[in-house]
Write an enzyme that holds these catalytic residues in place. Sequence first.
Site, PDB file in Angstrom:
ATOM      1  N   ASP A   1       0.849  -1.191   0.000  1.00 36.20           N
ATOM      2  CA  ASP A   1       0.000   0.000   0.000  1.00 36.20           C
ATOM      3  C   ASP A   1       0.894   1.254   0.000  1.00 36.20           C
ATOM      4  OD1 ASP A   1       0.624  -1.249   2.476  1.00 36.20           O
ATOM      5  OD2 ASP A   1      -0.775   0.024   3.555  1.00 36.20           O
TER       6      ASP A   1
ATOM      7  N   GLU B   1      13.327   1.032   5.876  1.00 29.26           N
ATOM      8  CA  GLU B   1      12.200   0.185   5.472  1.00 29.26           C
ATOM      9  C   GLU B   1      12.264  -0.176   3.990  1.00 29.26           C
ATOM     10  OE1 GLU B   1       7.336   0.653   5.586  1.00 29.26           O
ATOM     11  OE2 GLU B   1       8.581   2.396   5.171  1.00 29.26           O
TER      12      GLU B   1
END
Length: 560
Positions: free
Chosen positions: A314, A514
């Site tokens: 997402d 990340e």
Amino acid sequence: MAISDTGPVVQTTPFVTFLQRVQLEAHRSYPNEITPDPKFYIDLSLKLPHHLSTVEAAFNDLTSGSRDLPVPVKKLEKFVHEYFDDAKDLVPHEPEDFVTDPFEFLLNVENDQVRQWAREVHGLWKTLCYRVSDSVRESPDRHTLLPLPEPVIIPGSRFKEVYYWDSYWVIKGLMTSKMFTTAKGIVTNLMSLVETYGYALNGARAYYTNRSQPPLLSSMVYEIYNATQDEELVRKAIPVLLKECEFWNSGKHKVVIRDASGNDHMLSRYYAMWNMPRPESYVFDQESASGISNTLEKQRFHRDIATAAETGCDFSTRWMRDPPNFTTMATTSVVPVDLNVFLLKMELDIAFMMEISGDKNGSERFVKASEARKKAFETVFWNEEAGQWLDYWLSSSGDEPETWKAENQNTNVFASNFAPIWISSFNSDENLVNKVVKALENSGLIAPAGILTSLTNSGQQWDYPNGWAPQQEMIVTGLARSGLKDAKEIAEDIARRWIRSSYSVYKTSGSIHEKLNVAEFGEYGGGGEYKPQTGFGWSNGVILAFLEEFGWPSDLSIEP
């Protein structure tokens, strides 16, 4: 009367619903240039001795006098400080199986500089290990964090809870770090969620009960069994995995595509049980839907947003009918290649586990299920001309079988088009691997620092120029496991690019990130609805797994 969406909805808790109001008020109160992270508010815990009813009354008093004006920032901050805690539901935990220099740790990493860095990455597990506080167990209605029986490894930064699919790559790293007890604890926690809810939640928060995430629990059990031969874990896992398997192969998740010969192929899609703004991003989702006036369309849009969150990717142009227009998000209409790879792997894993547990009939049943899904890959996803597996877009709601049409394949290039190479069903076929390797080399996805997520620069984080640890690992591992020399060389080249860039980012920023901007060497990734995050669970895991797989010769520099 307005027609509304009748799909499934799993209701959230009264506390989450109230925190959404606080989040919305904060968004109104702060000036635009210092927009607070909406997740901060939805993760708050209620301080003792306050009760939700009294806090709601105090909040109503705070907001009622201002008419249409926002509450002044100082007043809102005083209210939050008085009634809430923001860091009391997780307690730092020293993992019992952590040692600074594990036995036989990365023996094939011969370069001292790389070895020292690998030890530092290994040491990060200590900073990411927590246990759920006693107050969460004693007063669950005061928290959005869910009680879990064992210590957890969190991704890091704003993600202060366990995430489902992240945990697979965390466990890959924990296997290299010889932290088998911690890894088993992660699996025990996820199994407890499946036993409670019928599926592994997106994350261990009350607002995540409306969706799952890519189903990798069987793969986690398989990795741990491979390293430890723990048959008791396998026996415990089988009934849980059967429950999860049923979830993904029934109801709205199940779709049937009919081929030209009239044969039906059962596949799966993501489908969140939610049709409102996501609590953790309520303000963003509300703004995204502000141009949609029709109630049904708005609810469908919110379901597709929540479903995109269930994919773990997402957001991405992969889920948009008219990319990069965000309001054309239509995730429930996509039958995704990678989800069905995970489910094919789950079927093979369950067959394997049943066999070692002595259930020959059960094992044969799941081998047959895996063969049927593999056939569906050939019929529904594979595109011979592209040499890739392409997502399939449904023509209708997906509730009834529909006939396969070539034009419904999404011909855009995504890293996920190569996900099937991850598993032996595909990487053991040399002829197929040959085609896939050529397609990957010509795809434009291989960039200076790794594999791009897509070729579209949309501003979304699961698009160009970002690359993510899970997709690097799946493609690299699949190519490395194949019997082809070319495939193995490409795998090693991609892994070294990723490791080198991760090292460079670590040295300049002091953190593991990340995601990376793989279009540029030594840059961390951006885009999406929140600031770049560090820590970072799955990135650490993939660095360690790659170093385990490929080693690092003493005469090979890690510097660019």
